[in-house]
Design an enzyme around this catalytic site. Structure first.
Site, PDB file in Angstrom:
ATOM      1  N   GLY A 183     -12.437   6.231  -9.932  1.00  0.00           N
ATOM      2  CA  GLY A 183     -11.242   5.774  -9.904  1.00  0.00           C
ATOM      3  C   GLY A 183     -10.672   4.893 -11.610  1.00  0.00           C
ATOM      4  N   ILE A 226     -12.475   6.253   3.088  1.00  0.00           N
ATOM      5  CA  ILE A 226     -12.288   5.598   3.975  1.00  0.00           C
ATOM      6  C   ILE A 226     -11.357   5.348   5.662  1.00  0.00           C
ATOM      7  CG2 ILE A 226     -12.089   3.695   1.525  1.00  0.00           C
ATOM      8  CD1 ILE A 226      -8.815   4.407   1.705  1.00  0.00           C
ATOM      9  N   TYR A 281       4.393   4.695  -2.312  1.00  0.00           N
ATOM     10  CA  TYR A 281       3.520   4.780  -2.196  1.00  0.00           C
ATOM     11  C   TYR A 281       3.463   2.537  -2.125  1.00  0.00           C
ATOM     12  CZ  TYR A 281       0.265   2.653  -6.721  1.00  0.00           C
ATOM     13  OH  TYR A 281      -0.695   1.891  -6.955  1.00  0.00           O
ATOM     14  N   LYS A 311       2.247  -0.168  -0.674  1.00  0.00           N
ATOM     15  CA  LYS A 311       1.785  -2.060  -1.613  1.00  0.00           C
ATOM     16  C   LYS A 311       2.102  -2.914  -0.772  1.00  0.00           C
ATOM     17  CE  LYS A 311      -1.564   0.264  -4.357  1.00  0.00           C
ATOM     18  NZ  LYS A 311      -2.913  -0.299  -3.793  1.00  0.00           N
TER      19      LYS A 311
HETATM   20  C1  AKB Z   1       1.790   4.077 -10.636  1.00  0.00           C
HETATM   21  O1  AKB Z   1       2.402   4.728 -11.958  1.00  0.00           O
HETATM   22  O2  AKB Z   1       1.488   5.052  -9.186  1.00  0.00           O
HETATM   23  C2  AKB Z   1      -0.326   3.483 -10.975  1.00  0.00           C
HETATM   24  C3  AKB Z   1       1.168   1.938 -10.478  1.00  0.00           C
HETATM   25  C4  AKB Z   1       2.429   1.333 -11.833  1.00  0.00           C
HETATM   26  O3  AKB Z   1       1.181   1.361 -10.054  1.00  0.00           O
HETATM   27  N1  AKB Z   1       0.720   3.646 -11.924  1.00  0.00           N
END
Ligand code: AKB
Length: 341
Positions: free
Chosen positions: A13, A55, A154, A158
């Site tokens: 990445g 992973i 996402y 996080k």
């Molecule tokens: C995304 O756009 O998903 C990433 C981030 C802001 O974590 N670049």
């Protein structure tokens, strides 16, 4: 005797590239790189061992515990915000269960070694969720504990993994009779949008910045998927790597928090466009906002407050907006595409 090493997941990445180049070049300890795809050729000289694998594969991670004495884990592998919305359950598995597996590996390593294992975790501005544009525009610099209602899978992943890190660092198996004092030394940075001259991101929603630049440099037209007035915090890759290394090296007694904002500059998409257009006068950049992706970016902060990182571990970016373009991005990108890479 097992060998001391640093483990980097998501090696191929964008952050992986920068970090492996730096750490592998230092030669102080072996770099073990893990990725689902074959390792990029350019990284091979810097890596002691590459493992192609997932992973989510517990057996594979188990083998690592037996072979190496892992001092620090940089867990970079994840499915980014746009890609995650196309398959949220898969994203959850990779982003959350994958992180859980790595935290578990850190615990086992720490038990073997009788000392804490450092776990560096890149979180994101996606952990924030502002309810509407008016709030985003009036919120100013957002502190770490405010506006934590992410609207993407996402972002939820996080934020939750930040909590998992806190749990493993401070409360793991708190009721167990044999609770040991060995721990995971979890350290987390919430990154803004990142821009590299070497790699182009895939699957993110802050990607319009780097995509605009890389398309223009190659003479390709680009339709920007957000409105011109859209503002997000950004940072160039050398500063992202610097922040990870600084946080890794910081004495634990200085760290009052587990999660820190970092940032550098916050241009609108139009300001970004103007810089790119000036650098590449032939560039054909048009604004064609995509409503859903725009909604995601509108929920992310226009700016973040990184004063805690500055106070606790001396964070400060080397590259402001002007230096980022003039001294890093534009020269390196011109060189990259003129040499046909
Ligand atoms: C995304 O756009 O998903 C990433 C981030 C802001 O974590 N670049």
């Amino acid at each position: 005797m097992r060998k001391e090493a640093v483990l980097i997941t998501g090696a191929n990445g964008e952050i992986g590239h920068g970090l492996i180049n730096y750490l592998g070049g230092q030669g102080n300890f072996g770099v073990i790189a893990l990725d689902v795809q074959p390792l990029d050729d350019s990284l091979k000289p810097f890596v002691e061992k590459f493992i192609q694998g997932d992973i989510l594969d517990g057996m594979l991670l188990g083998r690592l515990v037996a072979e190496y004495e892992i001092r620090t884990i940089y867990h970079l592998a994840s499915i980014l915000s746009t890609k995650a919305e196309y398959n949220p359950e898969t994203a959850h598995r990779v982003n959350v269960e994958g992180t859980l597996n790595l935290l578990r590996l850190a615990v086992e390593q720490s038990q073997w070694q009788g000392r804490a294992v450092k776990f560096l975790y890149p979180s994101s501005i996606a952990a924030y969720g502002l309810p509407d544009l008016a709030t985003k525009n009036s919120a100013g610099k957002i502190k770490e504990h405010n506006w934590l209602e992410p609207i993407t899978m996402y972002g939820c992943n996080k934020l939750y993994c930040e909590h998992l890190g806190r749990y493993y660092a401070r409360h793991y198996r708190q009721l167990a009779a044999d609770k040991s004092s060995t721990t995971v030394d979890f350290r987390c940075i919430r990154f803004p949008g990142l821009i590299s001259a070497i790699t182009v991101p895939t699957g993110g929603t802050s990607d319009y910045g780097p995509e605009m630049l890389h398309h223009a440099a190659q003479g390709l037209p680009y339709d920007c998927f957000v409105r011109p007035d859209t503002r997000l915090p950004f940072m160039v890759m050398p500063d992202a790597i610097k922040s990870l290394l600084l946080l890794e090296a910081a004495p634990s007694e200085n760290l009052k928090h587990l999660t820190y904002n970092v940032t550098s500059f916050s241009p609108t998409a139009m300001e970004f466009h103007d810089i790119v257009q000036k650098a590449f006068p032939g560039a054909a950049i048009h604004f064609k906002p995509h409503a859903a992706r725009q909604g995601i970016v509108d929920s992310w902060p226009a700016d973040v407050d990184d004063s805690a990182a500055r106070e606790d571990w001396g964070w400060q970016p080397d590259y402001d907006q002007v230096r980022s373009f003039d001294e890093y991005l534009l020269p390196a990108i011109r060189e990259r595409y003129s040499s046909g890479n």
